[in-house]
Design a protein around this motif. Structure first.
Motif, PDB file in Angstrom:
ATOM      1  N   MET A   1      -3.721  29.669   1.533  1.00 51.69           N
ATOM      2  CA  MET A   1      -2.271  29.590   1.507  1.00 51.69           C
ATOM      3  C   MET A   1      -1.787  29.602   0.059  1.00 51.69           C
ATOM      4  SD  MET A   1      -0.620  28.699   4.529  1.00 51.69           S
ATOM      5  CE  MET A   1      -1.308  28.965   6.123  1.00 51.69           C
ATOM      6  N   SER A   2      -0.594  30.084  -0.126  1.00 51.25           N
ATOM      7  CA  SER A   2      -0.059  30.173  -1.482  1.00 51.25           C
ATOM      8  C   SER A   2       0.646  28.877  -1.888  1.00 51.25           C
ATOM      9  CB  SER A   2       0.900  31.355  -1.588  1.00 51.25           C
ATOM     10  OG  SER A   2       2.006  31.153  -0.749  1.00 51.25           O
ATOM     11  N   ILE A   3       0.701  28.666  -3.180  1.00 51.01           N
ATOM     12  CA  ILE A   3       1.381  27.504  -3.735  1.00 51.01           C
ATOM     13  C   ILE A   3       2.881  27.732  -3.611  1.00 51.01           C
ATOM     14  CG2 ILE A   3       1.810  26.242  -5.875  1.00 51.01           C
ATOM     15  CD1 ILE A   3      -1.108  26.798  -6.609  1.00 51.01           C
ATOM     16  N   PRO A   4       3.617  26.743  -3.074  1.00 50.36           N
ATOM     17  CA  PRO A   4       5.061  26.934  -2.884  1.00 50.36           C
ATOM     18  C   PRO A   4       5.827  26.887  -4.204  1.00 50.36           C
ATOM     19  CG  PRO A   4       4.450  24.693  -2.345  1.00 50.36           C
ATOM     20  CD  PRO A   4       3.165  25.432  -2.636  1.00 50.36           C
ATOM     21  N   VAL A   5       7.037  27.370  -4.163  1.00 47.80           N
ATOM     22  CA  VAL A   5       7.954  27.249  -5.296  1.00 47.80           C
ATOM     23  C   VAL A   5       8.445  25.802  -5.317  1.00 47.80           C
ATOM     24  CG1 VAL A   5      10.186  27.988  -6.215  1.00 47.80           C
ATOM     25  CG2 VAL A   5       8.653  29.659  -5.130  1.00 47.80           C
ATOM     26  N   ILE A  12       5.264  17.455  -0.957  1.00 47.56           N
ATOM     27  CA  ILE A  12       3.987  18.117  -1.229  1.00 47.56           C
ATOM     28  C   ILE A  12       2.849  17.109  -1.084  1.00 47.56           C
ATOM     29  CG2 ILE A  12       4.973  19.844  -2.785  1.00 47.56           C
ATOM     30  CD1 ILE A  12       3.959  18.036  -5.143  1.00 47.56           C
ATOM     31  N   ARG A  13       1.629  17.612  -1.044  1.00 49.43           N
ATOM     32  CA  ARG A  13       0.447  16.742  -1.100  1.00 49.43           C
ATOM     33  C   ARG A  13      -0.024  16.734  -2.551  1.00 49.43           C
ATOM     34  NH1 ARG A  13      -5.395  16.664   1.382  1.00 49.43           N
ATOM     35  NH2 ARG A  13      -5.568  14.410   1.479  1.00 49.43           N
ATOM     36  N   TYR A  14      -0.202  15.532  -3.095  1.00 49.44           N
ATOM     37  CA  TYR A  14      -0.408  15.394  -4.533  1.00 49.44           C
ATOM     38  C   TYR A  14      -1.316  14.200  -4.815  1.00 49.44           C
ATOM     39  CZ  TYR A  14       0.926  14.867  -9.447  1.00 49.44           C
ATOM     40  OH  TYR A  14       0.908  14.756 -10.812  1.00 49.44           O
ATOM     41  N   ASP A  32      -5.009  11.276  -2.430  1.00 49.60           N
ATOM     42  CA  ASP A  32      -3.916  12.237  -2.324  1.00 49.60           C
ATOM     43  C   ASP A  32      -2.925  11.703  -1.297  1.00 49.60           C
ATOM     44  OD1 ASP A  32      -5.500  13.750  -4.007  1.00 49.60           O
ATOM     45  OD2 ASP A  32      -6.350  14.925  -2.385  1.00 49.60           O
ATOM     46  N   ARG A  33      -1.643  11.989  -1.536  1.00 46.30           N
ATOM     47  CA  ARG A  33      -0.609  11.469  -0.643  1.00 46.30           C
ATOM     48  C   ARG A  33       0.586  12.404  -0.649  1.00 46.30           C
ATOM     49  NH1 ARG A  33       0.446   6.525  -0.953  1.00 46.30           N
ATOM     50  NH2 ARG A  33      -1.395   5.911  -2.130  1.00 46.30           N
ATOM     51  N   ARG A 103      -2.592  19.267  -4.133  1.00 45.49           N
ATOM     52  CA  ARG A 103      -3.739  19.337  -3.233  1.00 45.49           C
ATOM     53  C   ARG A 103      -3.361  20.015  -1.915  1.00 45.49           C
ATOM     54  NH1 ARG A 103      -5.963  17.556  -7.462  1.00 45.49           N
ATOM     55  NH2 ARG A 103      -6.901  15.517  -7.584  1.00 45.49           N
ATOM     56  N   PRO A 104      -4.277  20.812  -1.372  1.00 47.03           N
ATOM     57  CA  PRO A 104      -4.005  21.410  -0.060  1.00 47.03           C
ATOM     58  C   PRO A 104      -4.208  20.393   1.058  1.00 47.03           C
ATOM     59  CG  PRO A 104      -6.150  22.119  -0.832  1.00 47.03           C
ATOM     60  CD  PRO A 104      -5.536  21.301  -1.944  1.00 47.03           C
ATOM     61  N   ARG A 105      -3.436  20.542   2.102  1.00 47.41           N
ATOM     62  CA  ARG A 105      -3.618  19.757   3.318  1.00 47.41           C
ATOM     63  C   ARG A 105      -4.790  20.351   4.103  1.00 47.41           C
ATOM     64  NH1 ARG A 105       1.968  19.998   6.223  1.00 47.41           N
ATOM     65  NH2 ARG A 105       0.668  19.002   7.773  1.00 47.41           N
ATOM     66  N   ALA A 106      -5.165  19.729   5.195  1.00 42.39           N
ATOM     67  CA  ALA A 106      -6.275  20.214   6.019  1.00 42.39           C
ATOM     68  C   ALA A 106      -6.028  21.639   6.516  1.00 42.39           C
ATOM     69  CB  ALA A 106      -6.511  19.272   7.190  1.00 42.39           C
ATOM     70  N   ASP A 107      -4.754  21.994   6.739  1.00 41.06           N
ATOM     71  CA  ASP A 107      -4.422  23.336   7.238  1.00 41.06           C
ATOM     72  C   ASP A 107      -4.276  24.366   6.110  1.00 41.06           C
ATOM     73  OD1 ASP A 107      -1.969  22.703   6.092  1.00 41.06           O
ATOM     74  OD2 ASP A 107      -0.866  22.703   7.983  1.00 41.06           O
ATOM     75  N   GLY A 108      -4.525  23.947   4.865  1.00 42.94           N
ATOM     76  CA  GLY A 108      -4.451  24.859   3.729  1.00 42.94           C
ATOM     77  C   GLY A 108      -3.097  24.906   3.044  1.00 42.94           C
ATOM     78  N   ARG A 109      -2.062  24.364   3.690  1.00 43.26           N
ATOM     79  CA  ARG A 109      -0.733  24.334   3.069  1.00 43.26           C
ATOM     80  C   ARG A 109      -0.663  23.211   2.043  1.00 43.26           C
ATOM     81  NH1 ARG A 109       2.327  23.225   8.173  1.00 43.26           N
ATOM     82  NH2 ARG A 109       3.634  22.147   6.694  1.00 43.26           N
TER      83      ARG A 109
END
Length: 143
Positions: A1-5, A12-14, A32-33, A103-109
């Protein structure tokens, strides 16, 4: 998945670094949270974006002035895990987007979604009040 704007209100997950961790010399957060972007401002002509995030936690606030509870319906819409969630208004991290701790979530987002405008405005006002009383901490992550 791409990094959002990056944009204010995006959750976000960070890898958030608490000020107490930074004070002990740690460079990485323990976990991460979800974090709400509260500032996303162009920093320079190369397109770097100065970003400030506020952490979202399950821990009930010791000081209700320093946190804002997220309504359960919004938590469900953001697909946050079960339980109550608070945005901390007195703990912030500052970094240049996307930084090393996105950080990506489990689904890649990388994102959970956007906070409703009304809630985001409450968070913004709360952070400003905390900062004006000099009770907030901002940890710079790429200095």
């Amino acid at each position: 998945m791409s990094i959002p704007v990056p944009r204010p209100g995006l959750v976000i997950r960070y890898g958030f670094l608490w000020s107490s961790e930074s004070d002990r010399g740690l460079m990485e957060g323990r976990k991460d949270r979800p974090c709400a972007i509260v500032v996303a401002a162009p920093r320079d002509e190369r397109g770097h974006v100065r970003t400030i995030v506020a952490p979202i936690t399950h821990s009930p606030p010791a000081d209700s002035f320093a946190s804002l509870e997220i309504p359960a319906a919004i938590c469900r819409a953001l697909e946050l895990d079960e339980g109550r969630h608070w945005v901390r208004l007195d703990e912030l991290n500052r970094f240049v987007w996307p930084g090393y701790d996105l950080r990506p979530r489990a689904d890649g987002r990388y994102e959970y979604g956007m906070l409703p405008r009304g809630l985001f405005e409450q968070i913004k006002r709360g952070i400003l009040e905390v900062q004006q009383k000099r009770k907030g901490r901002i940890v710079g992550r790429d200095e």
